[in-house]
Design an enzyme around this catalytic site. Structure first.
Site, mmCIF file in Angstrom:
data_model
loop_
_atom_site.group_PDB
_atom_site.id
_atom_site.type_symbol
_atom_site.label_atom_id
_atom_site.label_comp_id
_atom_site.label_asym_id
_atom_site.label_seq_id
_atom_site.Cartn_x
_atom_site.Cartn_y
_atom_site.Cartn_z
ATOM 1 N N TYR A 11 0.839 -1.215 0.000
ATOM 2 C CA TYR A 11 0.000 0.000 0.000
ATOM 3 C C TYR A 11 0.866 1.253 0.000
ATOM 4 O O TYR A 11 0.767 2.108 -0.886
ATOM 5 C CB TYR A 11 -0.900 -0.059 1.242
ATOM 6 C CG TYR A 11 -1.714 1.173 1.540
ATOM 7 C CD1 TYR A 11 -1.815 1.650 2.839
ATOM 8 C CD2 TYR A 11 -2.413 1.862 0.535
ATOM 9 C CE1 TYR A 11 -2.575 2.765 3.143
ATOM 10 C CE2 TYR A 11 -3.190 2.977 0.832
ATOM 11 C CZ TYR A 11 -3.254 3.427 2.137
ATOM 12 O OH TYR A 11 -4.008 4.544 2.440
ATOM 13 N N ILE A 12 1.751 1.408 0.981
ATOM 14 C CA ILE A 12 2.569 2.618 1.071
ATOM 15 C C ILE A 12 3.688 2.568 0.039
ATOM 16 O O ILE A 12 4.010 3.563 -0.619
ATOM 17 C CB ILE A 12 3.130 2.796 2.502
ATOM 18 C CG1 ILE A 12 1.984 2.815 3.517
ATOM 19 C CG2 ILE A 12 3.950 4.082 2.597
ATOM 20 C CD1 ILE A 12 2.418 2.790 4.972
ATOM 21 N N SER A 57 3.913 -11.422 -0.773
ATOM 22 C CA SER A 57 3.288 -12.165 0.356
ATOM 23 C C SER A 57 2.063 -11.401 0.863
ATOM 24 O O SER A 57 1.175 -11.989 1.473
ATOM 25 C CB SER A 57 4.311 -12.318 1.497
ATOM 26 O OG SER A 57 4.722 -11.045 1.970
ATOM 27 N N SER A 73 7.120 3.226 12.956
ATOM 28 C CA SER A 73 5.697 3.394 13.271
ATOM 29 C C SER A 73 5.516 4.078 14.610
ATOM 30 O O SER A 73 6.332 3.888 15.522
ATOM 31 C CB SER A 73 5.029 2.007 13.309
ATOM 32 O OG SER A 73 3.756 2.077 13.902
ATOM 33 N N TYR A 111 4.542 -6.983 16.801
ATOM 34 C CA TYR A 111 4.784 -6.135 15.619
ATOM 35 C C TYR A 111 5.522 -4.862 16.046
ATOM 36 O O TYR A 111 6.532 -4.498 15.459
ATOM 37 C CB TYR A 111 3.461 -5.779 14.929
ATOM 38 C CG TYR A 111 3.623 -4.595 14.018
ATOM 39 C CD1 TYR A 111 3.214 -3.325 14.400
ATOM 40 C CD2 TYR A 111 4.259 -4.743 12.779
ATOM 41 C CE1 TYR A 111 3.422 -2.235 13.577
ATOM 42 C CE2 TYR A 111 4.455 -3.654 11.954
ATOM 43 C CZ TYR A 111 4.039 -2.400 12.368
ATOM 44 O OH TYR A 111 4.249 -1.320 11.560
ATOM 45 N N LYS A 117 9.482 -3.238 15.150
ATOM 46 C CA LYS A 117 9.816 -1.875 14.695
ATOM 47 C C LYS A 117 10.806 -1.229 15.668
ATOM 48 O O LYS A 117 11.764 -0.580 15.266
ATOM 49 C CB LYS A 117 8.545 -1.031 14.571
ATOM 50 C CG LYS A 117 7.677 -1.424 13.387
ATOM 51 C CD LYS A 117 8.428 -1.239 12.061
ATOM 52 C CE LYS A 117 7.576 -1.625 10.876
ATOM 53 N NZ LYS A 117 8.308 -1.494 9.583
ATOM 54 N N ASN A 175 -7.549 -2.696 9.854
ATOM 55 C CA ASN A 175 -7.555 -1.250 10.037
ATOM 56 C C ASN A 175 -8.912 -0.634 9.697
ATOM 57 O O ASN A 175 -9.705 -1.188 8.947
ATOM 58 C CB ASN A 175 -6.443 -0.600 9.174
ATOM 59 C CG ASN A 175 -5.043 -1.036 9.612
ATOM 60 O OD1 ASN A 175 -4.228 -1.392 8.783
ATOM 61 N ND2 ASN A 175 -4.767 -1.009 10.909
ATOM 62 N N LEU A 176 -9.135 0.546 10.248
ATOM 63 C CA LEU A 176 -10.452 1.183 10.165
ATOM 64 C C LEU A 176 -10.880 1.536 8.748
ATOM 65 O O LEU A 176 -11.955 1.105 8.291
ATOM 66 C CB LEU A 176 -10.468 2.436 11.042
ATOM 67 C CG LEU A 176 -11.771 3.258 11.014
ATOM 68 C CD1 LEU A 176 -12.949 2.444 11.522
ATOM 69 C CD2 LEU A 176 -11.614 4.553 11.826
ATOM 70 N N ARG A 188 -11.167 -3.011 21.667
ATOM 71 C CA ARG A 188 -10.233 -4.024 21.153
ATOM 72 C C ARG A 188 -9.022 -4.069 22.077
ATOM 73 O O ARG A 188 -8.414 -3.024 22.351
ATOM 74 C CB ARG A 188 -9.800 -3.649 19.719
ATOM 75 C CG ARG A 188 -8.858 -4.610 19.048
ATOM 76 C CD ARG A 188 -8.670 -4.254 17.573
ATOM 77 N NE ARG A 188 -8.033 -2.934 17.410
ATOM 78 C CZ ARG A 188 -7.708 -2.442 16.216
ATOM 79 N NH1 ARG A 188 -7.954 -3.103 15.094
ATOM 80 N NH2 ARG A 188 -7.121 -1.239 16.126
HETATM 81 C C1 WQD Z 1 -7.815 2.945 14.270
HETATM 82 C C2 WQD Z 1 -8.999 3.215 15.185
HETATM 83 C C3 WQD Z 1 -9.634 1.311 16.474
HETATM 84 C C4 WQD Z 1 -10.983 -1.114 13.044
HETATM 85 C C5 WQD Z 1 -2.572 0.047 13.598
HETATM 86 C C6 WQD Z 1 -1.258 -0.488 14.035
HETATM 87 C C7 WQD Z 1 -0.190 0.518 13.720
HETATM 88 C C8 WQD Z 1 -0.239 0.878 12.257
HETATM 89 C C9 WQD Z 1 -1.626 1.359 11.848
HETATM 90 C C10 WQD Z 1 1.404 -0.324 11.028
HETATM 91 C C11 WQD Z 1 -8.826 2.593 16.571
HETATM 92 C C12 WQD Z 1 -10.740 1.690 15.514
HETATM 93 C C13 WQD Z 1 -10.455 -0.089 13.830
HETATM 94 C C14 WQD Z 1 -12.353 -1.460 13.156
HETATM 95 C C15 WQD Z 1 -12.605 0.246 14.830
HETATM 96 N N1 WQD Z 1 0.143 -0.223 11.464
HETATM 97 N N2 WQD Z 1 -11.268 0.573 14.705
HETATM 98 N N3 WQD Z 1 -13.116 -0.765 14.057
HETATM 99 O O1 WQD Z 1 -4.759 0.418 15.720
HETATM 100 O O2 WQD Z 1 -4.320 2.903 15.403
HETATM 101 O O3 WQD Z 1 -2.832 1.246 14.296
HETATM 102 O O4 WQD Z 1 -2.544 0.322 12.206
HETATM 103 O O5 WQD Z 1 2.325 0.417 11.235
HETATM 104 O O6 WQD Z 1 1.044 -0.044 14.058
HETATM 105 O O7 WQD Z 1 -1.308 -0.670 15.419
HETATM 106 O O8 WQD Z 1 -5.155 1.540 13.476
HETATM 107 O O9 WQD Z 1 -6.970 1.391 11.837
HETATM 108 O O10 WQD Z 1 -6.569 -0.568 13.412
HETATM 109 O O11 WQD Z 1 -7.558 1.538 14.299
HETATM 110 O O12 WQD Z 1 -13.334 0.848 15.646
HETATM 111 O O13 WQD Z 1 -12.886 -2.385 12.468
HETATM 112 O O14 WQD Z 1 -10.154 2.610 14.614
HETATM 113 O O15 WQD Z 1 -10.164 0.922 17.744
HETATM 114 O O16 WQD Z 1 -9.431 3.467 17.505
HETATM 115 P P1 WQD Z 1 -4.316 1.533 14.857
HETATM 116 P P2 WQD Z 1 -6.572 0.901 13.192
#
Ligand code: WQD
Length: 338
Positions: free
Chosen positions: A12-13, A35, A125, A149, A153, A199-200, A292
């Protein structure tokens, strides 16, 4: 022309940085083992850049393959993205994460050293900051990691600091990302996680396009603006441009640096959902469920140093991030598996 080896280049990035580097006048050699990405990305990059991608299919843990890559190409610098990045998975498979993220980093650096390449941009990160002692996180914030993870890093950063201490000819940029979202404005490349998105934003876009029924909001009782988690979202193209600025800094200033790449402010889950609904015109049904495990309530970047040292700051707002994410997902409902 400066030639940059991009590991994790079809991710992605990585794919967005590939385009940004070419637009900035760099020659790129992409490397990936697919992968966690698709060969289709190469066709999209060719279409977008008009340049046939120079690509090597290889694993960063394969010393012979990495040696062959450095023998075949005159590399001037490396931007190192290749790593496994699923927080939950990392806890279940620590050896695989250490072998790939740590072993692969060491193997890459050994090949670089053998060929006199001592300039690296390292994908780190905000997860290395751990539990906030204060916010916003600045680069002096204490480091700790809350999951495997994150430890890969953290340890990866330290390995590179030890390497630089052993030989100051190494020039390294430690880039600590916050939460990258969005997609190239063309809609031809974007985030395409395998399986259920962790991720969200990719989860939101899959709900909006009809692949998922509703979004689970992990926690509605945090001490934040609306009870949901707050993060520092930045557009992936801003992030890619931050890599170009960091590489130019290393090549021109011949000085290492550690810097946050973030917007410098946070948005809650529900603020992102509302912005996405406005940008897409699509409803995103959601249910607030339990928190979570491992999630922090809120964090965002102090983005001062990147502005001062790199002249870089984010330029795209949340609405643009949402509109670009939607354009990608609507045009590619099943991601790259066309
Ligand atoms: C963001 C917010 C969740 C999914 C992670 C890794 C970090 C980096 C980025 C690599 C939080 C909420 C999420 C969902 C939700 N990765 N959420 N429902 O956890 O901040 O970071 O990804 O470098 O290292 O830890 O990102 O997108 O998972 O969550 O409510 O289905 O969205 O609780 O508040 P996060 P995220």
């Amino acid at each position: 022309m400066t030639t940059v080896l991009l590991t994790g280049a079809t991710g992605y990035i990585g794919s967005h940085t590939w385009l940004a580097l070419q637009e900035a006048g760099f020659s790129v050699v992409g490397l990936d083992n697919f992968s966690n990405s698709s060969p289709e990305v190469l066709k999209r990059l060719h279409e977008l850049s008009g340049v046939a991608p120079v690509f090597e299919r290889a694993s960063i843990t394969d010393a012979a393959a990495m040696e062959a890559v450095f023998s075949r190409h005159r590399i001037d610098a490396v931007v190192h993205f290749a790593a496994s990045k699923a927080v939950g998975e990392s806890g279940a498979q620590p050896l695989a994460y250490y072998a790939n993220n740590i072993g692969g980093l060491v193997t890459t650096c050994e090949a670089m050293r053998r060929h006199g390449v001592k300039t690296m941009v390292f994908s780190s990160s905000a997860t290395v900051y751990g539990d906030p002692k204060y916010l916003p996180y600045d680069e002096a914030h204490p480091l700790s990691a809350m999951n495997v993870y994150g430890r890969t890093k953290l340890y990866g950063e330290q390995i590179l600091r030890d390497l630089e201490a052993s030989d100051p000819a190494w020039k390294i940029a430690w880039l600590r990302y916050f939460n990258p979202v969005g997609a190239h404005e063309s809609g031809r490349i974007g985030e395409d996680p395998r399986g259920v998105p962790n991720n969200l934003m990719p989860y939101v876009t899959q709900v909006a396009v009809g692949r998922r029924e509703f979004l689970q909001v992990f926690g509605g009782d945090y001490d934040t603006v609306d009870g949901t988690g707050v993060r520092d979202y930045l557009h992936v193209v801003d992030l890619a441009e931050g890599h170009v600025a960091a590489l130019r800094h290393l090549l021109d200033q011949r000085r290492s640096l550690t810097v946050n790449l973030g917007a410098g402010h946070g948005h809650s889950v529900l603020q992102l959902v509302r912005a996405f609904e406005r940008a897409s015109g699509r409803p995103v049904p959601y249910r607030i469920v339990d928190r979570r495990p491992g999630d922090l309530p809120a964090f965002w970047a102090d983005a001062t140093l990147a502005r001062q040292q790199l002249g870089w700051q984010t330029r795209r707002d949340l609405e643009t991030m949402c509109a670009d994410s939607w354009r990608w997902q609507q045009a590619n409902p099943n991601g790259f598996d066309c």
